[in-house]
Design an enzyme around this catalytic site. Sequence first.
Site, PDB file in Angstrom:
ATOM      1  N   PHE A 123     -48.362  -7.535  37.381  1.00  0.00           N
ATOM      2  CA  PHE A 123     -49.535  -6.726  38.064  1.00  0.00           C
ATOM      3  C   PHE A 123     -49.173  -6.430  39.700  1.00  0.00           C
ATOM      4  CE2 PHE A 123     -50.906  -9.212  34.288  1.00  0.00           C
ATOM      5  CZ  PHE A 123     -51.637  -8.044  33.558  1.00  0.00           C
ATOM      6  N   ASP A 131     -45.549  -3.391  36.706  1.00  0.00           N
ATOM      7  CA  ASP A 131     -47.001  -2.876  36.695  1.00  0.00           C
ATOM      8  C   ASP A 131     -46.806  -1.632  35.674  1.00  0.00           C
ATOM      9  OD1 ASP A 131     -49.358  -2.945  38.828  1.00  0.00           O
ATOM     10  OD2 ASP A 131     -49.308  -1.194  37.733  1.00  0.00           O
ATOM     11  N   SER A 132     -47.928  -1.325  34.957  1.00  0.00           N
ATOM     12  CA  SER A 132     -48.055  -0.316  34.142  1.00  0.00           C
ATOM     13  C   SER A 132     -48.139   1.350  34.911  1.00  0.00           C
ATOM     14  CB  SER A 132     -48.957  -0.560  33.338  1.00  0.00           C
ATOM     15  OG  SER A 132     -50.380  -0.217  33.955  1.00  0.00           O
ATOM     16  N   ASN A 141     -46.003  -2.621  30.039  1.00  0.00           N
ATOM     17  CA  ASN A 141     -47.343  -3.009  29.830  1.00  0.00           C
ATOM     18  C   ASN A 141     -46.856  -4.823  30.004  1.00  0.00           C
ATOM     19  OD1 ASN A 141     -48.943  -5.043  28.317  1.00  0.00           O
ATOM     20  ND2 ASN A 141     -49.724  -3.073  27.448  1.00  0.00           N
ATOM     21  N   ALA A 142     -47.743  -5.539  30.877  1.00  0.00           N
ATOM     22  CA  ALA A 142     -47.494  -6.634  31.233  1.00  0.00           C
ATOM     23  C   ALA A 142     -47.338  -7.583  29.849  1.00  0.00           C
ATOM     24  CB  ALA A 142     -48.481  -7.300  32.211  1.00  0.00           C
ATOM     25  N   ASP A 186     -51.518 -11.428  38.700  1.00  0.00           N
ATOM     26  CA  ASP A 186     -52.797 -10.561  39.500  1.00  0.00           C
ATOM     27  C   ASP A 186     -53.242  -9.509  38.504  1.00  0.00           C
ATOM     28  OD1 ASP A 186     -54.559 -10.119  41.261  1.00  0.00           O
ATOM     29  OD2 ASP A 186     -53.342  -9.270  42.702  1.00  0.00           O
ATOM     30  N   CYS A 224     -59.951 -11.635  39.459  1.00  0.00           N
ATOM     31  CA  CYS A 224     -60.836 -10.831  40.304  1.00  0.00           C
ATOM     32  C   CYS A 224     -62.236 -10.862  39.734  1.00  0.00           C
ATOM     33  CB  CYS A 224     -60.239  -9.728  41.096  1.00  0.00           C
ATOM     34  SG  CYS A 224     -59.654  -8.521  39.899  1.00  0.00           S
TER      35      CYS A 224
HETATM   36  N1  SAH Z   1     -51.072  -7.714  42.886  1.00  0.00           N
HETATM   37  C1  SAH Z   1     -51.733  -6.366  43.444  1.00  0.00           C
HETATM   38  C2  SAH Z   1     -52.884  -6.042  42.836  1.00  0.00           C
HETATM   39  C3  SAH Z   1     -52.923  -5.899  41.310  1.00  0.00           C
HETATM   40  S1  SAH Z   1     -54.216  -5.010  40.612  1.00  0.00           S
HETATM   41  C4  SAH Z   1     -51.824  -6.635  44.800  1.00  0.00           C
HETATM   42  O1  SAH Z   1     -51.830  -7.642  45.427  1.00  0.00           O
HETATM   43  O2  SAH Z   1     -51.820  -5.476  45.514  1.00  0.00           O
HETATM   44  C5  SAH Z   1     -54.196  -4.847  39.168  1.00  0.00           C
HETATM   45  C6  SAH Z   1     -52.670  -4.063  38.689  1.00  0.00           C
HETATM   46  O3  SAH Z   1     -52.707  -4.112  37.246  1.00  0.00           O
HETATM   47  C7  SAH Z   1     -52.839  -2.510  39.013  1.00  0.00           C
HETATM   48  O4  SAH Z   1     -51.812  -2.027  39.798  1.00  0.00           O
HETATM   49  C8  SAH Z   1     -52.662  -1.780  37.584  1.00  0.00           C
HETATM   50  O5  SAH Z   1     -51.818  -0.719  37.460  1.00  0.00           O
HETATM   51  C9  SAH Z   1     -51.984  -2.699  36.795  1.00  0.00           C
HETATM   52  N2  SAH Z   1     -52.145  -3.000  35.163  1.00  0.00           N
HETATM   53  C10 SAH Z   1     -53.399  -2.966  34.637  1.00  0.00           C
HETATM   54  N3  SAH Z   1     -53.219  -3.116  33.207  1.00  0.00           N
HETATM   55  C11 SAH Z   1     -51.757  -3.326  33.120  1.00  0.00           C
HETATM   56  C12 SAH Z   1     -51.018  -3.783  32.076  1.00  0.00           C
HETATM   57  N4  SAH Z   1     -51.550  -3.927  30.757  1.00  0.00           N
HETATM   58  N5  SAH Z   1     -49.585  -4.235  32.341  1.00  0.00           N
HETATM   59  C13 SAH Z   1     -49.220  -3.911  33.453  1.00  0.00           C
HETATM   60  N6  SAH Z   1     -49.826  -3.385  34.765  1.00  0.00           N
HETATM   61  C14 SAH Z   1     -51.339  -3.408  34.453  1.00  0.00           C
END
Ligand code: SAH
Length: 475
Positions: A305, A326-327, A357-358, A378, A418
């Site tokens: 993420f 990230d997705s 997808n994470a 995150d 968060c």
């Molecule tokens: N770590 C980042 C903030 C992450 S916010 C920083 O410090 O700037 C959460 C992120 O998760 C977003 O960018 C969103 O696109 C991503 N996201 C949401 N669902 C997801 C999934 N299933 N797989 C991968 N990424 C995902």
Amino acid sequence: MPKNPAASSKPPHQDKSHLASVTLSPRGLARVKSGHPWVYRSDIDRPDVARSNASAASDVPAISEIAPGATVRVLDPRGKFLGTALYSSSSQIAIRMIAREEITNLPALISQRIRDSIAYRQQFVSATNAYRVVFSEADFLPGLIIDRYSDILSVQILTQAMDAEPVRGAVIETLVEEFQPAGIVERVDARIRELEQLPARQSGLLWGKKSSTIITMNRSSDEGDKLGSGVHRSRSGVRMEPTSQAVGGNVEQNQAPNGRKNDVTVGVRLHYDGLEGQKTGSFLDQRENYAAAAKYVRGDALDVFCYQGGFALHMAPRCSAVIGVDSSRPALEMAAKNAALNEWVLGGKDIEWIEANAFDLLRDYAASGRRYDAIVLDPPAFAKTKRDLPKALSGYKELNLRALKMLKPGGILVTCSCSYHVSPTEFLEVVAAAARDVHRSLRLLESRAQALDHPILLNVPETGYLKCLIFYASN
Ligand code: SAH
């Protein structure tokens, strides 16, 4: 709430002002006494019958008669004056307390509170030209958020009261005076405006001409340099001008400041575009956690993420390889641009950005035997409401479990949540449960929260939401 110079000098109970009054129920009173600024509509005494009650004072109108966004006097169930609040005609949070005194000049109060917020950051925030200047309730300015991104300021208005023209005027005037910015942008959340029954509005420039820039965070070369000690001083002494190291303004080239390569002390630079569809310019609330995580990591790291690369870029100088996952493709494109901006810090190291997808990626990587020395998790808030809590907790557990399976002995896990609705204790328990399930022993290195420019106000629990735990996995 701090004392207010903008307060009326007359004793409030004698002041027959033009402000409408709102009477609290005993439960509403208990709420205000507890130090929380919000009172729900259901905790306002007989809101719609006050007028029909012959004994009701004429300054206690039915709540439906109060203008949206009005400043109101708040009375206890016996009619005693408690303070001043901002009224919303549409939100379930009918009033937000703003002062214990009667406020006759709201714009002046807002101006003063913004200046107080700036002074707080000057005392506690350093080594960055990007930080939150005003954090709503936590700065006694409910419904107002202001972020600084180098020479650009971004304003978000979340309530009817803060949307009123005189308030908007005071916000802009104060910001221009204090910062002399190159641009002030307004970021509009259409859904919030709809909920607050405010007319639709577009994101856009409120002042100046510039809406994109480059920010620098976590410089350590000038650690002692508090925000106020720049050469270019505005009224508050806050430096907005790009300096030779803290690059902002139009400087877009990727050269190393002072020609230094692999020098982490110059900080990490990130693009900010105030008018992009997606929020850009990193999550400021994680700023201090980026630096904290970077202290512990080495070897092969995975930033799950990663958004625009905040953790990955901070970790890369200390790691042999970093993968960001990230997705969101636009987020990853910005992450790659940010990496290019930090070439000298990365010392030629490449970060691999993977769109996936994470949950799936962690499962596949674990199955194929991949192992990492450091993993950051995150995710977005899994619990948006209290009702989501059980599902959110199982989501966090699943994610941490998968990450722990891939962490080498001696590895570092940085795991964040968060979700306000997941308490720090619940989050710790979730990670503990995941560790038990995969038979890993974790030592807690640091239990962290949001950066200091997002103050956590005691008695207003909603102001504290971010959890960031850093663990050492001993086996
Ligand atoms: N770590 C980042 C903030 C992450 S916010 C920083 O410090 O700037 C959460 C992120 O998760 C977003 O960018 C969103 O696109 C991503 N996201 C949401 N669902 C997801 C999934 N299933 N797989 C991968 N990424 C995902």
